[in-house]
Scaffold this active site. Structure first.
Site, PDB file in Angstrom:
ATOM      1  N   TYR A 192      13.367 -27.549  28.552  1.00 15.34           N
ATOM      2  CA  TYR A 192      14.073 -28.209  27.443  1.00 15.34           C
ATOM      3  C   TYR A 192      13.625 -29.673  27.312  1.00 15.34           C
ATOM      4  O   TYR A 192      13.279 -30.144  26.220  1.00 15.34           O
ATOM      5  CB  TYR A 192      15.578 -28.120  27.687  1.00 15.34           C
ATOM      6  CG  TYR A 192      16.429 -28.661  26.555  1.00 15.34           C
ATOM      7  CD1 TYR A 192      16.743 -27.864  25.449  1.00 15.34           C
ATOM      8  CD2 TYR A 192      16.942 -29.955  26.591  1.00 15.34           C
ATOM      9  CE1 TYR A 192      17.541 -28.353  24.420  1.00 15.34           C
ATOM     10  CE2 TYR A 192      17.731 -30.444  25.566  1.00 15.34           C
ATOM     11  CZ  TYR A 192      18.036 -29.645  24.481  1.00 15.34           C
ATOM     12  OH  TYR A 192      18.829 -30.129  23.463  1.00 15.34           O
ATOM     13  N   ASP A 200      13.044 -16.383  12.397  1.00 10.60           N
ATOM     14  CA  ASP A 200      12.803 -16.943  13.727  1.00 10.60           C
ATOM     15  C   ASP A 200      11.766 -18.060  13.561  1.00 10.60           C
ATOM     16  O   ASP A 200      10.628 -17.795  13.148  1.00 10.60           O
ATOM     17  CB  ASP A 200      12.272 -15.817  14.639  1.00 10.60           C
ATOM     18  CG  ASP A 200      11.914 -16.303  16.037  1.00 10.60           C
ATOM     19  OD1 ASP A 200      11.757 -17.530  16.241  1.00 10.60           O
ATOM     20  OD2 ASP A 200      11.768 -15.452  16.929  1.00 10.60           O
TER      21      ASP A 200
END
Ligand code: NAD
Length: 265
Positions: free
Chosen positions: A164, A65
């Site tokens: 985002y 991750d």
């Protein structure tokens, strides 16, 4: 001169699908050994690594991750254990958790910033540390190359996706600041900003009727393919791009050209 990457070692994050998958495959095709990172989807990453090996290349898949500092360190350590060096790092991992700003949870804001911005920082930082430690290996004009996968939303505001867009705006300053800082060490840092490329992240927006609507935003009148981005990545990683650093290459069919003005506005 060709875009060859023979004898070079690459790490591509988020390479289990989409742009990362295509980029890892293209870097291998150009001669690089590739660490194929994935987060949760081991199977496609392992399949890609096996395909590269079957083609006569070098690859392995590794789960990490990118928002986890220790996991990123393990990804680099595994690569070094196998191949002893790293020359090209593509910080590609990214995700969306969309919602109108008024409804966006703090958890969704944080997760997207953690993966898309902090994850790219952690990946680039590990790359810089390794490039500085190993120095010039004689396989490329630069001591090391970093590519950030950004987005046209590093310049185009995007309602309903504030986490985002903020993450990609951040990637722009991350990339340019790093490029300025480590240029003297002959480390090149660049970004690719894709427009609408058909992948898992935007499946709904790039197929069927939605695809036709999307065409209004694309002067070149086609949805992008992962290979369009992968080819740009091979170029930027190669010595063909040796004098390019701190740059963003928009691979977007003209999406950033204010297409609303194409018919006189
Ligand atoms: P995708 O969903 O197919 O791939 C995203 C990849 O990131 C996956 O492999 C996923 O496993 C990985 N990932 C997600 N969270 C992760 C984590 N915590 N740690 C490690 N890996 C993680 O989408 P894609 O289109 O291939 O996206 C790749 C990059 O390109 C992203 O940064 C995205 O923002 C950017 N991008 C894509 C488009 C497009 O149109 N497809 C446009 C602009 C930018």
């Amino acid at each position: 001169m060709q875009c060859r990457l023979d004898d070079q070692i690459a790490i591509v994050t988020g390479a289990s699908s989409g742009l990362g998958f295509a980029t890892a495959s293209a870097l291998a095709e150009a001669g690089a050994a590739v660490a194929v990172n994935y987060n949760s989807q081991a199977e496609p990453a392992e399949r890609l690594a096996a395909e590269i090996v079957a083609r006569g290349g070098r690859a392995f898949a590794y789960g990490a991750d990118v928002s986890d500092e220790d996991a990123v360190a393990r990804l680099f350590a595994q690569t070094l254990e196998r191949w002893g060096a790293v020359d090209i790092v593509v910080a590609n991992s990214g995700m969306q958790k969309d919602a109108p700003s008024a409804e966006m949870s703090l958890a969704d804001w944080k997760r997207v910033i953690d993966v898309n911005l902090t994850g790219q920082f952690l990946t680039a930082r590990a790359a810089i540390r390794q490039f500085m430690a190993q120095g010039d290996r004689g396989v490329s004009a630069a001591v090391g190359k970093i590519l950030h996968m950004s987005s046209v939303h590093d310049v185009i505001p995007w309602g309903g996706h504030v986490n985002y867009a903020a993450s990609k705006g951040g990637v722009d300053m991350l990339m340019r600041t790093l490029a300025q800082e480590v240029g003297p060490q002959r480390i090149r840092v660049n970004a690719i900003s894709p427009g609408a490329i058909s992948t898992a992240i935007n499946k709904e927006a790039t197929e069927g009727e939605a695809a036709e609507k999307l065409m209004r935003l694309i002067p070149y009148k086609r949805i992008g393919r992962a290979e369009d981005v992968a080819r740009a990545a091979v170029f930027l990683a190669s010595d063909m791009a040796d004098y390019i650093t701190g740059a963003t290459l928009y691979v977007d069919g003209g999406m950033t050209l204010y297409p609303g003005f194409e018919d006189n506005g």
